[in-house]
Design a protein around this motif. Structure first.
Motif, PDB file in Angstrom:
ATOM      1  N   ALA A  62       6.875  -3.098  -0.486  1.00  0.00           N
ATOM      2  CA  ALA A  62       6.088  -3.384   0.717  1.00  0.00           C
ATOM      3  C   ALA A  62       6.782  -2.632   1.847  1.00  0.00           C
ATOM      4  N   VAL A  63       6.419  -1.378   1.982  1.00  0.00           N
ATOM      5  CA  VAL A  63       7.168  -0.493   2.885  1.00  0.00           C
ATOM      6  C   VAL A  63       6.240   0.354   3.751  1.00  0.00           C
ATOM      7  N   ASP A  64       6.717   0.633   4.956  1.00  0.00           N
ATOM      8  CA  ASP A  64       6.010   1.497   5.892  1.00  0.00           C
ATOM      9  C   ASP A  64       6.826   2.747   6.209  1.00  0.00           C
ATOM     10  N   VAL A  65       8.016   2.832   5.639  1.00  0.00           N
ATOM     11  CA  VAL A  65       8.941   3.939   5.895  1.00  0.00           C
ATOM     12  C   VAL A  65       9.587   4.367   4.588  1.00  0.00           C
ATOM     13  N   LYS A  66      10.287   5.485   4.629  1.00  0.00           N
ATOM     14  CA  LYS A  66      11.044   5.935   3.458  1.00  0.00           C
ATOM     15  C   LYS A  66      12.202   4.966   3.244  1.00  0.00           C
ATOM     16  N   ILE A  67      12.408   4.593   1.994  1.00  0.00           N
ATOM     17  CA  ILE A  67      13.479   3.648   1.670  1.00  0.00           C
ATOM     18  C   ILE A  67      14.548   4.352   0.854  1.00  0.00           C
ATOM     19  N   SER A  68      15.706   3.741   0.804  1.00  0.00           N
ATOM     20  CA  SER A  68      16.765   4.307  -0.026  1.00  0.00           C
ATOM     21  C   SER A  68      16.788   3.584  -1.367  1.00  0.00           C
ATOM     22  N   GLY A  69      17.099   4.331  -2.414  1.00  0.00           N
ATOM     23  CA  GLY A  69      17.264   3.747  -3.734  1.00  0.00           C
ATOM     24  C   GLY A  69      16.000   3.574  -4.542  1.00  0.00           C
ATOM     25  N   GLU A  70      14.924   4.236  -4.149  1.00  0.00           N
ATOM     26  CA  GLU A  70      13.668   4.077  -4.892  1.00  0.00           C
ATOM     27  C   GLU A  70      13.795   4.573  -6.330  1.00  0.00           C
ATOM     28  N   GLU A  71      14.694   5.511  -6.562  1.00  0.00           N
ATOM     29  CA  GLU A  71      14.889   6.052  -7.916  1.00  0.00           C
ATOM     30  C   GLU A  71      15.394   4.999  -8.902  1.00  0.00           C
ATOM     31  N   ARG A  72      15.907   3.893  -8.400  1.00  0.00           N
ATOM     32  CA  ARG A  72      16.391   2.811  -9.279  1.00  0.00           C
ATOM     33  C   ARG A  72      15.276   2.238 -10.146  1.00  0.00           C
ATOM     34  N   PHE A  73      14.032   2.452  -9.740  1.00  0.00           N
ATOM     35  CA  PHE A  73      12.900   1.836 -10.422  1.00  0.00           C
ATOM     36  C   PHE A  73      12.214   2.763 -11.422  1.00  0.00           C
ATOM     37  N   ALA A  74      12.850   3.872 -11.740  1.00  0.00           N
ATOM     38  CA  ALA A  74      12.278   4.819 -12.711  1.00  0.00           C
ATOM     39  C   ALA A  74      12.005   4.091 -14.027  1.00  0.00           C
ATOM     40  N   GLY A  75      10.811   4.296 -14.563  1.00  0.00           N
ATOM     41  CA  GLY A  75      10.439   3.661 -15.823  1.00  0.00           C
ATOM     42  C   GLY A  75       9.827   2.280 -15.676  1.00  0.00           C
ATOM     43  N   LYS A  76       9.793   1.747 -14.464  1.00  0.00           N
ATOM     44  CA  LYS A  76       9.206   0.429 -14.207  1.00  0.00           C
ATOM     45  C   LYS A  76       7.804   0.590 -13.627  1.00  0.00           C
ATOM     46  N   LYS A  77       6.977  -0.433 -13.794  1.00  0.00           N
ATOM     47  CA  LYS A  77       5.684  -0.455 -13.112  1.00  0.00           C
ATOM     48  C   LYS A  77       5.970  -0.750 -11.648  1.00  0.00           C
ATOM     49  N   VAL A  78       5.513   0.163 -10.781  1.00  0.00           N
ATOM     50  CA  VAL A  78       5.769   0.022  -9.352  1.00  0.00           C
ATOM     51  C   VAL A  78       4.444   0.025  -8.601  1.00  0.00           C
ATOM     52  N   ILE A  79       4.286  -0.925  -7.692  1.00  0.00           N
ATOM     53  CA  ILE A  79       3.124  -0.935  -6.809  1.00  0.00           C
ATOM     54  C   ILE A  79       3.651  -0.837  -5.383  1.00  0.00           C
ATOM     55  N   LYS A  80       3.033   0.045  -4.607  1.00  0.00           N
ATOM     56  CA  LYS A  80       3.453   0.260  -3.228  1.00  0.00           C
ATOM     57  C   LYS A  80       2.324  -0.147  -2.291  1.00  0.00           C
ATOM     58  N   VAL A  81       2.658  -0.995  -1.308  1.00  0.00           N
ATOM     59  CA  VAL A  81       1.696  -1.451  -0.308  1.00  0.00           C
ATOM     60  C   VAL A  81       2.383  -1.433   1.059  1.00  0.00           C
ATOM     61  N   SER A  82       1.584  -1.592   2.103  1.00  0.00           N
ATOM     62  CA  SER A  82       2.150  -1.694   3.442  1.00  0.00           C
ATOM     63  C   SER A  82       2.690  -3.108   3.658  1.00  0.00           C
ATOM     64  N   THR A  83       3.575  -3.253   4.624  1.00  0.00           N
ATOM     65  CA  THR A  83       4.060  -4.600   4.950  1.00  0.00           C
ATOM     66  C   THR A  83       2.889  -5.454   5.437  1.00  0.00           C
ATOM     67  N   GLN A  84       1.916  -4.843   6.126  1.00  0.00           N
ATOM     68  CA  GLN A  84       0.736  -5.569   6.604  1.00  0.00           C
ATOM     69  C   GLN A  84      -0.011  -6.216   5.452  1.00  0.00           C
ATOM     70  N   THR A  85      -0.188  -5.485   4.355  1.00  0.00           N
ATOM     71  CA  THR A  85      -0.877  -6.027   3.180  1.00  0.00           C
ATOM     72  C   THR A  85      -0.114  -7.221   2.626  1.00  0.00           C
ATOM     73  N   ALA A  86       1.194  -7.092   2.535  1.00  0.00           N
ATOM     74  CA  ALA A  86       2.019  -8.189   2.010  1.00  0.00           C
ATOM     75  C   ALA A  86       1.949  -9.416   2.908  1.00  0.00           C
ATOM     76  N   ILE A  87       1.865  -9.192   4.204  1.00  0.00           N
ATOM     77  CA  ILE A  87       1.831 -10.302   5.159  1.00  0.00           C
ATOM     78  C   ILE A  87       0.463 -10.974   5.187  1.00  0.00           C
ATOM     79  N   LYS A  88      -0.596 -10.175   5.189  1.00  0.00           N
ATOM     80  CA  LYS A  88      -1.947 -10.728   5.345  1.00  0.00           C
ATOM     81  C   LYS A  88      -2.545 -11.278   4.053  1.00  0.00           C
ATOM     82  N   SER A  89      -2.181 -10.701   2.902  1.00  0.00           N
ATOM     83  CA  SER A  89      -2.799 -11.111   1.632  1.00  0.00           C
ATOM     84  C   SER A  89      -1.774 -11.275   0.514  1.00  0.00           C
ATOM     85  N   PRO A  90      -0.742 -12.075   0.715  1.00  0.00           N
ATOM     86  CA  PRO A  90       0.301 -12.176  -0.311  1.00  0.00           C
ATOM     87  C   PRO A  90      -0.186 -12.752  -1.638  1.00  0.00           C
TER      88      PRO A  90
END
Length: 103
Positions: A62-90
């Protein structure tokens, strides 16, 4: 389901932590195990361990900016959304994670 993720907003203050709280509350309500790392103005808090990531069924960013360490999730199912989406429709977000987790 085991869910891990990261929340980070453009300012790195309010939305980062609100998104974390909303995701964690919705996931726990659905009976999931959840841990959300925050990357805000004061750095990384609640850092995900290698073990947390290894045990995860799915990763939510749930990110609106570049984050550090995203490569840690290689091989995993990853879903990316805005923080607004996480806040409004968790709850809908957690439902979507369950659908993706079953695929």
């Amino acid at each position: 389901m085991n869910i891990v993720g990261i929340s980070a907003c453009t300012v790195g203050i309010a939305h980062t932590y609100i998104a974390q709280e909303k995701i964690e509350a919705a996931a726990k309500k659905a009976g999931d195990n959840v841990k959300i790392e925050t990357q805000g103005t004061i750095g990384i808090e609640n850092a995900l361990t290698d073990e947390d990531i290894a045990q995860a069924d799915i990763v939510i960013l749930a990110v609106d900016v570049k984050i550090s360490g995203e490569e840690r999730f290689a091989g995993k199912k990853v879903i990316k959304v805005s923080t607004q989406t996480a806040i409004k429709s968790p709850n809908k977000l957690i439902e979507k994670l369950h659908e993706l987790g079953r695929q």
